[in-house]
Design a protein around this motif. Structure first.
Motif, PDB file in Angstrom:
ATOM      1  N   ALA A 218       0.789  -1.043   0.013  1.00 48.91           N
ATOM      2  CA  ALA A 218      -0.159  -0.063  -0.207  1.00 48.91           C
ATOM      3  C   ALA A 218       1.198   1.071  -0.225  1.00 48.91           C
ATOM      4  O   ALA A 218       0.670   2.423  -0.403  1.00 48.91           O
ATOM      5  N   THR A 219       1.483   1.589   0.666  1.00 49.44           N
ATOM      6  CA  THR A 219       2.883   2.515   1.145  1.00 49.44           C
ATOM      7  C   THR A 219       4.225   2.743   0.028  1.00 49.44           C
ATOM      8  O   THR A 219       4.715   3.420  -0.089  1.00 49.44           O
ATOM      9  N   ARG A 220       4.652   1.442  -0.458  1.00 47.75           N
ATOM     10  CA  ARG A 220       5.803   1.315  -2.153  1.00 47.75           C
ATOM     11  C   ARG A 220       5.693   2.344  -2.685  1.00 47.75           C
ATOM     12  O   ARG A 220       6.536   2.882  -2.624  1.00 47.75           O
ATOM     13  N   SER A 221       4.841   2.665  -3.648  1.00 48.08           N
ATOM     14  CA  SER A 221       4.749   2.981  -4.441  1.00 48.08           C
ATOM     15  C   SER A 221       5.618   5.021  -4.085  1.00 48.08           C
ATOM     16  O   SER A 221       5.624   5.327  -5.412  1.00 48.08           O
ATOM     17  N   ILE A 222       4.721   5.730  -3.134  1.00 47.66           N
ATOM     18  CA  ILE A 222       5.153   7.228  -3.615  1.00 47.66           C
ATOM     19  C   ILE A 222       6.097   7.527  -2.493  1.00 47.66           C
ATOM     20  O   ILE A 222       5.997   6.969  -1.320  1.00 47.66           O
ATOM     21  N   PRO A 223       7.405   8.053  -3.425  1.00 49.87           N
ATOM     22  CA  PRO A 223       8.816   8.319  -2.528  1.00 49.87           C
ATOM     23  C   PRO A 223       8.292   9.286  -1.748  1.00 49.87           C
ATOM     24  O   PRO A 223       7.617   9.842  -2.179  1.00 49.87           O
ATOM     25  N   SER A 224       8.988   9.981   0.006  1.00 46.24           N
ATOM     26  CA  SER A 224       8.193  10.617   0.283  1.00 46.24           C
ATOM     27  C   SER A 224       8.490  12.128  -0.141  1.00 46.24           C
ATOM     28  O   SER A 224       8.017  13.648   0.786  1.00 46.24           O
ATOM     29  N   HIS A 225       9.137  12.249  -1.031  1.00 48.18           N
ATOM     30  CA  HIS A 225       9.848  13.563  -1.742  1.00 48.18           C
ATOM     31  C   HIS A 225       9.188  13.964  -3.069  1.00 48.18           C
ATOM     32  O   HIS A 225       8.842  15.438  -2.871  1.00 48.18           O
ATOM     33  N   PHE A 226       7.751  12.669  -3.069  1.00 50.20           N
ATOM     34  CA  PHE A 226       6.965  13.071  -3.792  1.00 50.20           C
ATOM     35  C   PHE A 226       5.272  13.829  -3.236  1.00 50.20           C
ATOM     36  O   PHE A 226       4.552  13.049  -2.518  1.00 50.20           O
ATOM     37  N   VAL A 227       4.895  15.402  -3.503  1.00 53.12           N
ATOM     38  CA  VAL A 227       3.676  15.786  -2.283  1.00 53.12           C
ATOM     39  C   VAL A 227       2.995  16.302  -3.775  1.00 53.12           C
ATOM     40  O   VAL A 227       3.134  17.507  -4.048  1.00 53.12           O
ATOM     41  N   ARG A 228       1.836  15.480  -3.735  1.00 52.63           N
ATOM     42  CA  ARG A 228       1.363  16.157  -4.729  1.00 52.63           C
ATOM     43  C   ARG A 228       0.353  17.680  -4.131  1.00 52.63           C
ATOM     44  O   ARG A 228      -0.982  16.598  -2.975  1.00 52.63           O
ATOM     45  N   LEU A 229      -0.580  18.445  -4.793  1.00 52.53           N
ATOM     46  CA  LEU A 229      -0.844  19.300  -4.020  1.00 52.53           C
ATOM     47  C   LEU A 229      -2.403  19.065  -3.913  1.00 52.53           C
ATOM     48  O   LEU A 229      -3.069  19.395  -3.187  1.00 52.53           O
ATOM     49  N   ASP A 230      -2.727  18.225  -4.665  1.00 49.52           N
ATOM     50  CA  ASP A 230      -4.471  18.624  -5.244  1.00 49.52           C
ATOM     51  C   ASP A 230      -4.828  16.851  -3.967  1.00 49.52           C
ATOM     52  O   ASP A 230      -4.694  17.623  -2.706  1.00 49.52           O
ATOM     53  N   GLN A 231      -4.157  15.786  -4.221  1.00 51.58           N
ATOM     54  CA  GLN A 231      -4.535  14.790  -3.219  1.00 51.58           C
ATOM     55  C   GLN A 231      -3.896  15.257  -2.359  1.00 51.58           C
ATOM     56  O   GLN A 231      -4.625  14.319  -1.356  1.00 51.58           O
ATOM     57  N   ASP A 232      -2.726  15.293  -1.368  1.00 54.54           N
ATOM     58  CA  ASP A 232      -2.036  15.137  -0.592  1.00 54.54           C
ATOM     59  C   ASP A 232      -2.386  16.651   0.348  1.00 54.54           C
ATOM     60  O   ASP A 232      -2.181  15.876   1.897  1.00 54.54           O
ATOM     61  N   ILE A 233      -2.129  17.985   0.080  1.00 55.36           N
ATOM     62  CA  ILE A 233      -3.126  18.961   0.475  1.00 55.36           C
ATOM     63  C   ILE A 233      -4.334  19.025   0.667  1.00 55.36           C
ATOM     64  O   ILE A 233      -5.061  18.984   1.908  1.00 55.36           O
ATOM     65  N   LEU A 234      -4.964  18.953  -0.482  1.00 51.14           N
ATOM     66  CA  LEU A 234      -6.167  20.167  -0.492  1.00 51.14           C
ATOM     67  C   LEU A 234      -7.740  18.959  -0.110  1.00 51.14           C
ATOM     68  O   LEU A 234      -7.859  19.623   0.699  1.00 51.14           O
ATOM     69  N   SER A 235      -7.208  17.787  -0.907  1.00 50.51           N
ATOM     70  CA  SER A 235      -8.897  16.705  -0.095  1.00 50.51           C
ATOM     71  C   SER A 235      -7.808  16.285   2.178  1.00 50.51           C
ATOM     72  O   SER A 235      -8.959  16.616   2.513  1.00 50.51           O
ATOM     73  N   PRO A 236      -7.142  16.238   2.428  1.00 51.31           N
ATOM     74  CA  PRO A 236      -6.635  16.369   3.481  1.00 51.31           C
ATOM     75  C   PRO A 236      -7.417  17.622   4.463  1.00 51.31           C
ATOM     76  O   PRO A 236      -8.028  17.304   6.107  1.00 51.31           O
ATOM     77  N   LEU A 237      -6.814  18.265   3.715  1.00 51.69           N
ATOM     78  CA  LEU A 237      -7.607  19.718   4.519  1.00 51.69           C
ATOM     79  C   LEU A 237      -9.061  20.407   4.863  1.00 51.69           C
ATOM     80  O   LEU A 237      -9.252  21.237   4.944  1.00 51.69           O
ATOM     81  N   ALA A 238      -9.692  19.623   3.113  1.00 54.38           N
ATOM     82  CA  ALA A 238     -10.827  20.585   3.437  1.00 54.38           C
ATOM     83  C   ALA A 238     -11.477  20.025   4.416  1.00 54.38           C
ATOM     84  O   ALA A 238     -11.389  19.440   4.810  1.00 54.38           O
ATOM     85  N   GLY A 239     -12.911  21.116   5.176  1.00 56.43           N
ATOM     86  CA  GLY A 239     -13.631  21.137   5.918  1.00 56.43           C
ATOM     87  C   GLY A 239     -12.536  21.674   7.329  1.00 56.43           C
ATOM     88  O   GLY A 239     -13.355  21.017   8.613  1.00 56.43           O
ATOM     89  N   LYS A 240     -12.095  21.469   7.271  1.00 55.66           N
ATOM     90  CA  LYS A 240     -10.627  22.086   8.673  1.00 55.66           C
ATOM     91  C   LYS A 240     -10.693  22.939   8.794  1.00 55.66           C
ATOM     92  O   LYS A 240     -10.155  24.381   9.488  1.00 55.66           O
TER      93      LYS A 240
END
Ligand code: GDD
Length: 409
Positions: A218-240
């Motif tokens: 489940a976690t292998r594919s995305i390296p830690s330096h790779f951060v997408r604004l939409d999926q990784d930041i906007l989605s989790p911060l919505a409604g906060k």
């Protein structure tokens, strides 16, 4: 102070733009006679207290060097290209250069995708953002329900404009309100990106220690330096209560294909009537060709007075347009020659190409269809009296017979 960052991607992105992106990075491909990235950059001029504009990408530095120094002089605002050694994702790329971006101690940071076409209402967004008091404000627009799934779909509170829910390119319909790829943030955005990146590292460490297969895959594919604004930041911060939206009622399009670049050229040419009327050809003067509607002609291009040009035509440097030629809805790139009585409609004619006498290069003009515009790559030669319809011709080909609905490799 305010800083603007434009994400330009790199050579592995923009592949849908071929064959036109074989010669020039997609962000420098001309729309309305100006490089694609020029439009967001010149919109930044309207931001009060703008200290710096940064372009972040993973193209070679030298590809942007000339443009960046010319535009810095023209705008009198320093514009710098920052090169990532590899793709870090739309948020990771920003985070990578946080120290440099923070050198001006900006109170706000604009973040713009380079491949969107709109009126960039940046000062208005900044005002709205300040009134909301959050960490970030996203430019949004209503589109048709059928097209919404190509974008980030979101739900906003109709009275407070707070972002309540965000899903990137969902498979089932969520909302016809979409993310325009234009944002303003406070510097707190860096802490948010750092949070995602640390979480990833922790999980990766856990994975190394754990033999639990499911967690591994489940976690292998995305390296830690790779951060997408939409999926990784906007989605989790919505409604906060941290992210808000600003809706534009002006035009907005995404520029992923050559067909869309032609449509966006028309939108920018129309905008020039208000922002840069000096860039539009007037057709005044006895030696001038007949101009119809919005047309851009580079000062070094030579157009015969009996040619008829427009609407939605851009003609780049050193192009030569012969007697009696007729051009409608097309983008003519540098050093092209169009000979006497040729007709070009709904087409992009690549650098150094030539179109012979009495030839026709045309298409249906359906900007969303694969062969809806005709594209000639670099140095294509269409001989006299040849008709090319709804086709894509790769660089360096010579056409001596007519073709229709074909990709000529
Ligand atoms: N420097 C850099 N490094 N730029 C990148 C990288 C990277 O690793 N990855 C993407 N970009 C740039 C692209 O060049 C583009 O300008 C922008 O970031 C967004 O590209 P994508 O991440 O490929 O997303 P998209 O264009 O398919 O969709 C995004 O934009 C839409 C609006 O045009 C999403 O945010 C959608 O939600 C949004 O609707």
């Amino acid at each position: 102070k305010v800083v603007a960052v434009i994400m330009v991607g790199g050579p592995t992105k923009g592949t849908r733009f071929r064959p036109l992106s074989l010669n020039v990075p997609k962000p420098l491909f001309p729309l309305a006679g100006q490089p694609m990235v020029h439009h967001p950059i010149s919109a930044c001029k309207r931001i009060p207290n703008l200290a710096h504009i940064y372009l972040i990408g993973f193209y070679e530095e030298r590809e942007f060097a000339l443009y960046v120094s010319a535009i810095s002089n023209e705008l009198k605002v320093p514009v710098r290209y920052l090169r990532e050694d590899k793709p870090h994702g739309s948020a990771g790329g920003l985070y990578n250069f946080r120290d440099l971006i923070m050198e001006d101690s900006p109170s706000h940071i604009f973040l713009l995708n380079c491949d969107v076409c709109c009126s960039f209402p940046l000062p208005e967004m900044l005002e709205a953002h300040k009134s909301y008091g959050g960490m970030g404000t996203i430019l949004v627009i209503k589109v048709s329900a059928e097209s919404a799934s190509q974008f980030g779909e979101l739900v906003a509170d109709p009275t407070t404009n707070e972002l309540l829910h965000y899903t990137e390119k969902p498979e089932t319909f969520v909302s016809d309100l979409i993310n325009c790829g234009v944002y303003v943030f406070t510097p707190d955005i860096f802490a948010a990106i750092q949070g995602v990146s640390t979480q990833r590292k922790d999980r990766a460490n856990l994975r190394r220690l754990s033999s639990f297969e499911a967690l591994q895959s489940a976690t292998r594919s995305i390296p830690s330096h790779f951060v997408r604004l939409d999926q990784d930041i906007l989605s989790p911060l919505a409604g906060k209560k941290q992210l808000f939206t600003y809706e534009t009622r002006d035009f907005w399009e995404q520029i992923k294909t050559p067909g869309m670049s032609l449509k966006c050229s028309a939108l920018y040419l129309a905008q020039f009537r208000f922002t840069s009327p000096d860039l539009l050809a007037s057709g005044n003067g006895t030696r001038s060709a007949k101009i119809v509607g919005d047309v851009y002609v580079h000062p070094s291009a030579k157009i015969h007075p009996t040619a008829k040009i427009g609407p939605n035509v851009s003609i780049s440097a050193n192009a030569r347009i012969g007697a009696g030629a007729r051009l409608i809805s097309c983008n003519i790139l540098d050093d092209v020659e169009i000979k006497e009585n040729a007709v070009v409609i709904h087409a992009i004619v690549g650098w150094k190409s030539s179109i012979g006498k009495w030839s026709r290069v045309q298409a249906s003009g359906d900007y969303n269809a694969k062969l809806g515009i005709t594209i000639l790559g670099e140095a294509v030669s269409v001989e006299d009296e040849v008709v090319v319809i709804n086709s894509i011709v790769l660089p360096n080909k010579t056409l001596n017979v007519s073709v229709q609905d074909e990709i000529i490799l």
